[in-house]
Write a protein that holds these residues in place. Structure first.
Motif, PDB file in Angstrom:
ATOM      1  N   THR A 112     -24.048 -32.102 -81.089  1.00 14.20           N
ATOM      2  CA  THR A 112     -25.095 -31.012 -80.227  1.00 14.20           C
ATOM      3  C   THR A 112     -25.568 -31.346 -79.092  1.00 14.20           C
ATOM      4  O   THR A 112     -24.975 -30.539 -77.769  1.00 14.20           O
ATOM      5  CB  THR A 112     -26.134 -30.186 -81.137  1.00 14.20           C
ATOM      6  N   HIS A 113     -25.993 -32.084 -78.360  1.00  9.59           N
ATOM      7  CA  HIS A 113     -26.065 -32.843 -77.497  1.00  9.59           C
ATOM      8  C   HIS A 113     -25.684 -33.788 -76.738  1.00  9.59           C
ATOM      9  O   HIS A 113     -25.824 -35.013 -77.332  1.00  9.59           O
ATOM     10  CB  HIS A 113     -27.790 -32.954 -77.339  1.00  9.59           C
ATOM     11  N   GLY A 114     -25.396 -33.773 -74.705  1.00  9.64           N
ATOM     12  CA  GLY A 114     -25.300 -35.562 -74.277  1.00  9.64           C
ATOM     13  C   GLY A 114     -24.155 -35.540 -75.406  1.00  9.64           C
ATOM     14  O   GLY A 114     -23.250 -37.474 -75.063  1.00  9.64           O
ATOM     15  N   PHE A 115     -22.398 -35.040 -75.436  1.00  4.88           N
ATOM     16  CA  PHE A 115     -21.476 -35.317 -75.445  1.00  4.88           C
ATOM     17  C   PHE A 115     -21.199 -35.156 -74.312  1.00  4.88           C
ATOM     18  O   PHE A 115     -19.889 -35.076 -73.915  1.00  4.88           O
ATOM     19  CB  PHE A 115     -20.853 -34.608 -76.372  1.00  4.88           C
ATOM     20  N   ILE A 116     -21.319 -34.717 -72.859  1.00  2.00           N
ATOM     21  CA  ILE A 116     -20.036 -34.544 -71.561  1.00  2.00           C
ATOM     22  C   ILE A 116     -21.101 -35.376 -70.977  1.00  2.00           C
ATOM     23  O   ILE A 116     -22.325 -35.806 -70.645  1.00  2.00           O
ATOM     24  CB  ILE A 116     -20.344 -32.945 -71.270  1.00  2.00           C
ATOM     25  N   SER A 117     -20.524 -35.728 -70.166  1.00  2.00           N
ATOM     26  CA  SER A 117     -20.607 -36.726 -68.367  1.00  2.00           C
ATOM     27  C   SER A 117     -20.785 -35.722 -67.491  1.00  2.00           C
ATOM     28  O   SER A 117     -20.864 -34.733 -67.181  1.00  2.00           O
ATOM     29  CB  SER A 117     -19.886 -37.631 -68.484  1.00  2.00           C
ATOM     30  N   ASP A 118     -21.878 -37.020 -66.058  1.00  5.63           N
ATOM     31  CA  ASP A 118     -22.067 -35.571 -65.203  1.00  5.63           C
ATOM     32  C   ASP A 118     -20.374 -35.498 -64.880  1.00  5.63           C
ATOM     33  O   ASP A 118     -20.455 -34.520 -63.893  1.00  5.63           O
ATOM     34  CB  ASP A 118     -22.795 -36.721 -64.087  1.00  5.63           C
ATOM     35  N   ARG A 119     -19.050 -35.702 -64.629  1.00  4.99           N
ATOM     36  CA  ARG A 119     -18.315 -35.677 -64.246  1.00  4.99           C
ATOM     37  C   ARG A 119     -18.005 -33.858 -64.689  1.00  4.99           C
ATOM     38  O   ARG A 119     -16.842 -33.753 -64.124  1.00  4.99           O
ATOM     39  CB  ARG A 119     -17.426 -36.511 -64.468  1.00  4.99           C
ATOM     40  N   ASP A 120     -17.798 -34.325 -66.562  1.00  4.48           N
ATOM     41  CA  ASP A 120     -17.558 -32.924 -67.204  1.00  4.48           C
ATOM     42  C   ASP A 120     -17.823 -31.974 -66.523  1.00  4.48           C
ATOM     43  O   ASP A 120     -17.720 -31.112 -66.547  1.00  4.48           O
ATOM     44  CB  ASP A 120     -17.573 -33.057 -68.526  1.00  4.48           C
ATOM     45  N   ILE A 121     -19.444 -31.999 -66.020  1.00  2.00           N
ATOM     46  CA  ILE A 121     -20.928 -30.340 -65.272  1.00  2.00           C
ATOM     47  C   ILE A 121     -19.678 -30.747 -63.928  1.00  2.00           C
ATOM     48  O   ILE A 121     -19.303 -28.654 -64.109  1.00  2.00           O
ATOM     49  CB  ILE A 121     -22.375 -30.989 -65.676  1.00  2.00           C
ATOM     50  N   MET A 122     -19.158 -31.313 -62.957  1.00  2.00           N
ATOM     51  CA  MET A 122     -18.525 -30.940 -62.151  1.00  2.00           C
ATOM     52  C   MET A 122     -17.410 -30.609 -61.902  1.00  2.00           C
ATOM     53  O   MET A 122     -17.601 -29.625 -61.236  1.00  2.00           O
ATOM     54  CB  MET A 122     -18.657 -32.382 -61.082  1.00  2.00           C
ATOM     55  N   ILE A 123     -16.109 -30.561 -62.862  1.00  2.63           N
ATOM     56  CA  ILE A 123     -14.779 -30.246 -63.257  1.00  2.63           C
ATOM     57  C   ILE A 123     -15.800 -29.062 -63.686  1.00  2.63           C
ATOM     58  O   ILE A 123     -15.196 -27.866 -63.208  1.00  2.63           O
ATOM     59  CB  ILE A 123     -14.025 -30.757 -64.872  1.00  2.63           C
ATOM     60  N   ALA A 124     -16.715 -28.545 -64.745  1.00  5.89           N
ATOM     61  CA  ALA A 124     -16.239 -27.315 -65.432  1.00  5.89           C
ATOM     62  C   ALA A 124     -16.998 -26.442 -64.138  1.00  5.89           C
ATOM     63  O   ALA A 124     -17.331 -25.372 -63.931  1.00  5.89           O
ATOM     64  CB  ALA A 124     -17.619 -27.509 -66.213  1.00  5.89           C
ATOM     65  N   VAL A 125     -18.018 -26.749 -63.474  1.00  4.46           N
ATOM     66  CA  VAL A 125     -18.468 -25.906 -62.051  1.00  4.46           C
ATOM     67  C   VAL A 125     -17.481 -25.216 -61.456  1.00  4.46           C
ATOM     68  O   VAL A 125     -17.090 -24.436 -61.116  1.00  4.46           O
ATOM     69  CB  VAL A 125     -19.180 -26.615 -61.569  1.00  4.46           C
TER      70      VAL A 125
END
Lengths: 366, 590, 390
Positions: free
Chosen positions: A6-19
């Motif tokens: 439930t936590h901690g399965f995505i990376s910073d880069r994933d967040i960037m791409i999602a944004v």
């Protein structure tokens, strides 16, 4: 191999791409028109820059607050910073907003499809199909959703680059002239509506809990916003350069019409809007998917025992009905404007509240 | 003993053999354990197997003694030359001599007494026969004694008190000195005996002995190693797997001389008792994935696996997916390459197709030949293959969508000429496309089934009748024929057959979507496909890797084939224990 | 869950059954290739001629093909274009498909009436299926007639006209005008040129000249032909080049222009007395000479350059004079230039540019012409002896 986390399965880069993926959406199609209305010639770029900078700072603040509570859900840290009832109220308001936004997106896809592809196909069918695909996407794992976004990302970038590069032959620098003829008010209005189009970063409040090590996340989030700003900037310039300000104002979806302008003689497709229709559908799908997933995420925060599928199946008909409510394009436009404005104010209040209490109480006390 | 033994009628064929059996067996049943009596044992085995005609029983005497023994094997799956030369001849010509009392049965003795006696006997016989190796004798003897001891006690427990002891030292002697076969095992249960016999091993039964020697003289008629049929390459090894798992293992062994190359052996098939080997390199492979594979293999419960496909379908992650989550290959070099990448190979006896897992979408469309060619050529071929996949999946759908919904997107001249050619076609484009696609699939299927000589006829009939006559008769438009044949050709450019078949299925679904909603339908279905792919896993590894989760470094090995020297890492998404494959001392340096 | 899955499949099945709303097979569409708009006899009505493709006649394959014309013209009258278009359905057996419209021809009568052109073009921009690359031309005389010529190079008149409009190489023509460009001009209320064509005989169409459309009055105000058209071309065109006849020592010669660069500068910004300088940089090559000059000679070369310079000056002055004095219409893009580069000046004068004070007509336009003959062609001269005899 590993149990679903439930936590901690995505990376910073994933967040960037999602944004980035969340910001570039239906508003990107429309915004050159809006900006062109407030500004003269190519002056809108100033507004986009200002709006972009504001959005960057804002997203950094949000990401900073959220990332100082690593692997804690929004409702947890909001309860800590504010109070439990406040957190619940804010969450509920967000849910309502996201439901409306999802419905709006679903409807806009229909508008787009009808604008360029269909005549007689009922809007209900077009929307329903789209919504079903979104539901299918949401019912998968959340990690899967992020993978999907990451897979679409290069497609989206390449698509937007095609969009920007193809009309370069028709680009006339004179159309950007004269510069600096817009009055202050125009710049203000344009900047505000630019920030409005960049509000997709609001999802940072909720998704940072999923990041493995949210130390660098604020930076990456800002990067994500910057990519979106860059593309908005380019799309705007291309629209103005190709059409001129006056035409841009008068086109319903300027960013889409730009691809209609280009003809590829000798190509298999004479018109590049084929490719770009696919890409825009994907872009809007990504945004809708994120919003729908946020609804599920927030609902599961509120109702801890609810099953994911039940939430999805409960919400989808509601979204579908809501998306069918506006009767004509004027209402749709108004709904879009209302949603942007309300989110703008609401997010501002939430950010200020969280920001102040964060300053007072500090982060990560758990 | 779960077996249903059919042979109930007990016949005593060999009346000449002495029946000294003390334990009395009644009619209608045979014993489920191995007795001391040779004839009885033979009878038991024969009955168990239903007295088959291909069971060869050769009774003879050990050397110059009077002790009876028998050699059993099933003809056809055993190498009879080996049995004749290395077993039968060796036993008959051996100069074993025994004191008289040992040939008789020592009845009703306690086990302690037996042991004492045994050790004495062994020593004496050893002294008599072999004078060459005095140094090793002591250890040998004690070992064999211990073995015998434990085995005897086991059998004693099973037989509840009745004990018909003979001279175990003779068996040991034969085991140690006479039989000229390396792989010899001692077996004490009927279960093992039947399995050994049916696997092509030959048995050596000694009268008065409850232990049976199983000698690996398996040697059935095997297909010679040939070029793989389904994955031929221009440049690369011509070797393909065969049905025999031992040969297949040897093919891998031959290529990788790493002591960490492991083969975990499982047995599948409740009745077929097939051997299944899980092949990996310890120190590279991810232990979690390996455990998962072994766990899933253990759950397999079927009678018989005619092909590794049964195993694949049993252990794959999602059976609803059109994509293969486990790769099959006929090529030892491909398996070896993948095993050294940190993947796991599965070999199944009887199937020339080895399985590779975990894989991702990208792996299923790579050919090992990409690596054999120079990198520019390999890269171009890769790109071409991606293009082929696009055509194979989307072209008919796009064609139908454009024809039926969006003619504005086709170049003007082309629109008019297609319209001209379609003017007399009675069917809508979707019917036409389906008609042609199904015809193509039929031709394909028929071509596979037919003998090679007739296969050409199908090609001619298909080419002329469908391609030419159908057009001139105005049943289909020439554009549809072009689209269909292009699609068909493109599908054959996909290196993996299972993947190609999966994509063919998707093509039909896309075709339907295109006929109902045009481009919009195609787009939505494409999104759905991608949703499916990102949620799909192969042994827990995301199927969409390395596209997402993003492993930029590995993309250079998917879209293009970067120069060999730059491919320094093993695929990160399968989390190998040793990620570097170049400049890091190799896999054994863990 | 199982029940839900069933419902889901039912929905999909239903969609399958009722689908295909917008599906019209390619062969069931009648592709409109060209459109001609004329005034009808009755006032306020228009006559619309659509050229539909008859694909089977285009076919090169066996069966059908060949005998009749590959097009079919339908003329209908009605009040609005879309209205007329729907009227057409009564006559066709197929659904008209506007996605491949190549050319729209407006009769001179329509373009000359105020605002009519603007009103009719709205549809072609609004309709989603229309491309923004449709070519626009003015037909001198009956526009519908043009669609019935029987061209010999092409099978379809529209194709012929379209190619004609796109072909470059003559200075009397201008670069093809697309419907998308028109929208920009109309919205900015700028003036613009339009190509004018006419029917020469039953087999060919002729490019007459350049129509001048006044953005403020919303009508066509005049027509430039011959040298005037060439002058305008030199002044506004970049890609479309052609030849000019010049006089060198009494003998005609032809120079082909390869490249024209122009640059406008504002010299005097007094609204009542604007002064512009248009710098032209022209690169040319000698295409033909009747005299027998030694073009390798520097003096001769200079003569050629001088001749060309004079010629250009002459035609451009002619064109500008006509535009300023007779038509009072700025298609030279001086207004947009002011708008883009001198926005403050433009603010003051924009209401008095083409009408009212008519600052455009009052302004002074100077030319600064630089000519360079880069290449002499492949030969020096045709014969030596000829020159010796002279």
């Amino acid at each position: 191999m590993k149990p679903t986390q439930t936590h901690g399965f995505i990376s910073d880069r994933d967040i960037m791409i999602a944004v980035t993926s969340n910001i570039i959406g239906i508003t990107t199609l429309i915004f050159p028109r809006v900006i062109a209305q407030y500004t003269s010639a190519g002056d809108g770029w100033i507004a986009i820059l200002i709006g972009g900078i504001v959005a960057c700072i804002w997203s950094w603040v949000i990401a900073k607050i959220a990332s100082s509570f690593p692997n804690q859900s929004f409702i947890t840290y909001a309860s800590y910073l504010l109070t439990k009832p406040m957190a619940v109220i804010i969450t509920t308001l967000f849910i309502i907003h996201f439901i409306l936004v999802t419905a709006y997106q679903v409807r806009e896809v229909t508008v787009l499809a009808h604008q360029y592809l269909f005549d007689k196909t009922p809007i209900e069918v077009v929307s329903l199909l789209f919504l079903l695909v979104v539901v299918y996407g949401v019912s998968g794992s959340r990690a899967g959703i992020f993978r999907l976004i990451v897979i679409f990302f290069p497609t989206v970038i390449v698509g937007l680059l095609i969009l920007v590069v193809m009309p370069l032959g028709l680009f006339k620098t004179e159309n950007l002239l004269p510069t600096f003829q817009t009055d202050f008010q125009g710049h203000m209005k344009a900047s505000l509506s630019t920030v409005g189009t960049f509000l997709g970063f609001s999802m940072l409040l909720f998704y940072i809990e999923l990041v493995k090590e949210p130390k660098n996340t604020p930076k990456m989030a800002v990067k994500g916003v910057m990519i979106a700003v860059l593309f908005s900037f380019l799309i705007f310039l291309i629209c103005i350069g190709t059409f001129g300000n006056a035409t841009t104002r008068n086109l319903f979806f300027p960013a889409f019409d730009i691809s209609k302008t280009v003809e590829l003689p000798g190509g298999f497709f004479e018109r590049s809007d084929v490719i770009l229709f696919v890409i825009w559908t994907i872009i809007i799908f990504t945004t809708t998917l994120i919003f729908f997933d946020l609804i599920v995420l927030l609902m599961m925060m509120l109702f801890k025992n609810a099953k994911k599928m039940n939430i999805i199946l409960g919400i989808s008909p509601l979204i579908f009905l809501l998306s069918m409510l506006p009767v004509n394009y004027i209402e749709i436009t108004n709904v879009g404007r209302f949603l942007t404005n309300s989110l703008f104010i609401f997010l501002l209040i939430v950010t200020i509240l969280l920001g102040i209490t964060y300053k007072v109480k500090g982060g990560n006390q758990n | 003993m779960r077996y249903v033994f059919t042979g109930n009628d007990k016949k005593t064929k060999n009346s000449s053999s002495d029946n000294n059996n003390n334990s009395s067996n009644n009619q209608g049943e045979f014993s489920l354990s191995i007795e001391k009596d040779l004839a009885k044992n033979l009878e038991t085995i024969k009955t168990m197997l239903g007295n088959p005609s291909d069971l060869v029983v050769r009774e003879t005497k050990v050397g110059s003694t009077d002790i009876k023994c028998a050699i059993l094997y099933i003809s056809g799956i055993t190498n009879s030359d080996l049995v004749n030369n290395n077993i039968l001849k060796a036993i008959q010509s051996s100069n074993i001599q025994l004191s008289k009392d040992q040939s008789n049965n020592n009845n009703n003795q306690s086990s302690n007494d037996q042991n004492n006696k045994q050790s004495n006997n062994t020593q004496s016989s050893d002294n008599q026969t072999s004078n060459n190796q005095p140094n090793n004798q002591g250890t040998n003897n004690s070992e064999s004694n211990n073995n015998n001891q434990s085995k005897n006690s086991q059998s004693n427990n099973g037989q509840s008190g009745k004990s018909t002891q003979s001279n175990p030292n003779l068996l040991d002697q034969i085991y140690n000195e006479v039989i000229a076969i390396t792989d010899v095992k001692k077996v004490t249960t009927l279960d093992e005996v039947s399995l050994a016999l049916l696997s092509g091993n030959s048995l050596f039964l000694l009268d008065g002995e409850q232990t049976i020697l199983v000698m690996d003289a398996a040697g059935s008629e095997n297909r010679a190693i040939q070029e793989p049929q389904s994955e031929s390459v221009i440049r690369g090894s011509r070797t393909g797997f065969v049905e025999n798992i031992n040969t297949n293992i040897s093919l891998i062994r031959r290529e990788v001389k790493d002591p960490n190359l492991r083969f975990d052996v499982h047995e599948i098939g409740r009745r077929s008792k097939q051997k299944l080997a899980v092949c990996y390199v310890a120190g590279i492979v991810n232990q979690d994935i390996l455990d998962e594979v072994n766990r899933r293999l253990k759950t397999i419960d079927i009678d018989f696996a005619p092909d590794s496909g049964f195993v694949e379908q049993w252990i794959e992650d999602s059976f609803l997916s059109p994509f293969p989550q486990i790769l099959d290959t006929e090529r030892p070099d491909k398996l070896t390459y993948n095993v050294l990448q940190g993947r796991i190979g599965i070999l199944v006896d009887g199937s020339p197709f080895a399985l590779i897992t975990p894989i991702t979408f990208g792996d299923a469309i790579l050919s090992i030949e990409d690596y054999n060619q120079r990198w520019i050529i390999g890269s171009v071929l890769r790109l071409l293959r991606f293009f082929a996949i696009f055509i194979a999946v989307f072209l008919p759908a796009i064609y139908v969508a454009l024809i039926s919904y969006h003619p504005g997107m086709i170049p003007t001249q082309l629109t008019f000429s297609i319209a001209a050619t379609r003017a007399n076609v009675p069917f809508p484009s979707i019917v036409e496309a389906l008609l042609m696609a199904i015809t193509f699939e039929l031709l394909h299927e028929a071509g596979v089934r037919l003998p090679k000589a007739v296969g050409q006829t199908v090609g001619i009939v298909g080419g002329i009748v469908i391609g030419d006559v159908a057009v001139s008769a105005g049943i289909v438009g020439p554009a549809t024929v072009i689209v269909t044949s292009l699609t068909g050709i493109a599908a054959f450019a996909i290196p993996n057959y299972s993947m190609a078949v999966g994509l063919r299925v998707i093509r039909f679904v896309l075709l339907l979507a295109a006929s109902i909603f045009g481009l919009y339908g195609i787009t939505l279905l494409l999104i759905m496909l991608l949703i499916h792919i990102v949620n799909l896993k192969s042994m827990g590894v995301p199927y969409s890797a390395p596209f997402a989760p993003y492993f930029l470094g590995d993309l250079k090995n998917i879209f293009i084939r970067a120069p060999i020297t730059t491919l320094i890492k093993r695929p990160p998404y399968i989390k190998p224990e040793d990620i570097k494959k170049i400049n890091d001392g190799g896999p054994s340096s863990k | 869950m199982k029940c839900l899955k069933k419902v889901f499949f039912m929905v999909i099945l239903l969609l399958l059954l009722t689908g295909c709303w917008d599906k019209v097979e390619l062969e069931d569409r009648a592709f409109v290739y060209g459109i001609a708009i004329d005034t009808a006899e009755k006032q306020s009505e228009i006559k619309l001629t659509s050229q539909l493709i008859v694909p089977s006649q285009l076919s090169t394959l066996g069966g059908g093909g060949g005998s009749g014309p590959a097009f079919r013209n339908l003329s209908v009258t009605g009040e609005t274009i879309i209205d007329t278009n729907r009227e057409m359905i009564k006559q066709t057996s197929r659904v008209p498909d506007p996605t491949h419209i190549k050319v729209i021809l407006f009769s001179e009568d329509i373009v000359k009436q105020p605002t009519l052109f603007k009103e009719y073009i709205d549809l072609f921009l609004r309709e989603k299926d229309m491309r923004r690359g449709i070519l626009i031309a003015v037909a001198s005389g009956e526009a519908g007639e043009l669609l019935s010529v029987e061209p010999q190079h092409e099978k379809i008149p529209t194709q012929y006209i379209g190619r004609l409009l796109e072909t470059k190489g003559n200075l009397e023509t201008i670069e093809s005008i697309r419907v998308g460009d028109i929208q920009e001009k109309l919205l900015e209320r700028e003036s613009f040129p339009l190509p004018v064509i006419e029917k020469l005989d039953s087999k060919s169409v002729n490019y007459v000249g350049i129509a001048i459309y006044n953005g403020k009055k919303d009508q066509m105000v005049g027509l430039l032909k011959g040298d005037e058209a060439k002058g305008l071309s030199v002044l506004i065109e970049e890609k479309n080049t052609g030849t000019l006849n010049i006089n060198v020592e009494g003998k005609s010669s032809t120079v082909e222009l390869l490249k024209i660069n122009h640059k406008i500068t504002l010299v005097n910004n007094n609204p009542n007395n604007f002064e512009f300088k248009i710098s032209l940089k022209i690169i040319g090559t000698i295409a033909e000479q009747f005299g027998n000059q030694d073009v390798m000679n520097a003096e001769v070369h200079d003569k050629f350059q001088l001749g060309l310079e004079q010629k250009i000056h002459e035609i451009t002055t002619k064109a500008v004079e006509k535009l300023q004095k007779d038509y009072k219409t700025d298609v030279l893009e001086l207004g947009p230039y002011l708008h883009h580069y001198h926005p403050k000046v433009w603010e003051q004068t924009k209401d008095n540019w083409e009408f009212g004070e008519n600052n455009f007509s009052k302004s002074k336009i100077n030319f600064d012409i630089h000519v360079m003959i880069e290449r002499p062609g492949t030969i020096n001269k045709t014969s030596d002896r000829n020159e010796n005899r002279q």
